[in-house]
Design a protein around this motif. Sequence first.
Motif, PDB file in Angstrom:
ATOM      1  N   HIS A 163       0.801  -1.219   0.000  1.00 27.60           N
ATOM      2  CA  HIS A 163       0.000   0.000   0.000  1.00 27.60           C
ATOM      3  C   HIS A 163       0.838   1.274   0.000  1.00 27.60           C
ATOM      4  N   LEU A 219      -5.242   1.131   7.401  1.00 23.85           N
ATOM      5  CA  LEU A 219      -5.348   0.488   6.090  1.00 23.85           C
ATOM      6  C   LEU A 219      -6.216  -0.756   6.235  1.00 23.85           C
ATOM      7  N   ASP A 282      -7.964   1.615  -0.245  1.00 25.00           N
ATOM      8  CA  ASP A 282      -7.699   0.858   0.987  1.00 25.00           C
ATOM      9  C   ASP A 282      -7.063   1.727   2.068  1.00 25.00           C
ATOM     10  N   ILE A 283      -6.771   2.995   1.754  1.00 24.85           N
ATOM     11  CA  ILE A 283      -6.069   3.866   2.699  1.00 24.85           C
ATOM     12  C   ILE A 283      -7.092   4.786   3.361  1.00 24.85           C
TER      13      ILE A 283
END
Length: 292
Positions: A163, A219, A282-283
């Motif tokens: 990520h 996350l 996803d953050i």
Amino acid sequence: MAESHLPLVTEWARREGFCPGVGDTGVYRHTDAAGLWVGCLGEEPVGCIAGIRYDERYGFIGLFLVRPAFRGRGYGVALWRQALAHLDGVACIGLEAAPERLIDYSHWGFKAAYNTLRWRLPSASRARCSGGQLPAGFAVVAAAELGADAGSNELVLTYDARHEATPRPHFLGEWLRQDSGTVELVRDELGCCRGFGRIRPCLLPDDAGAVGWRLGPLLADAPPLAGALLDRLCSERSGPVLIDAPEVNPRAHRLLEQRGFQIAGRTVRMYRGTPPELPLGDIYGLACLELG
């Protein structure tokens, strides 16, 4: 930047509204010992900057400030040039800019990528951080409960590397071990990490004794996982909670609003070089604006 400078720089950052977490500045210094500076006039410190070189692919500039009484004399430019010189040859450099500084940074080749929103959870809204339902087969576990033998740090490091612009094991390893913070992760039924978050006390700008909480990174693979982590990390904390989230992730926006977070500020992520391709969906929260 010497160890003796850390309390002073932390206090400067608090006054500027950076809201540093307890122990954060020491982690910055240990991430790249050659990448933090204090600018002095004679023996008097007047400003600071971080230019962290993660590797040849990625670096980040932050913790950049000059004391108000010494602004407008070129000292900030001197610090800026020092950081850029240290990052010479790095393929991509990132920073978080105040909106009024966009033109200044664009003159040095930086381009705006997206906004970062600072969200603040008032103490009165804390009760809304509860009841997040996890899908079957998932569990939220405190990293401290797993212990070193379970390899919790390795699970998180592997997940984080997917990520970020570049793996950051040195930074994250120390970030996760800080006594001032609490780390929680979501595991699936196979034991794989599917998300994680960290919260630690922070110093608020309101007055010298004000303490709140800074949450980041946060996350997760899906909103229910992020919500369960958020609830677990926030529910028993007293004082306001702050988290910095990319505005381009609408799932983060919805999740934080549902739990009573309010927008408290805005910065702009800028890059010089080819921006990294990140799974921004996803953050839900950045580790810290000072180091990206």
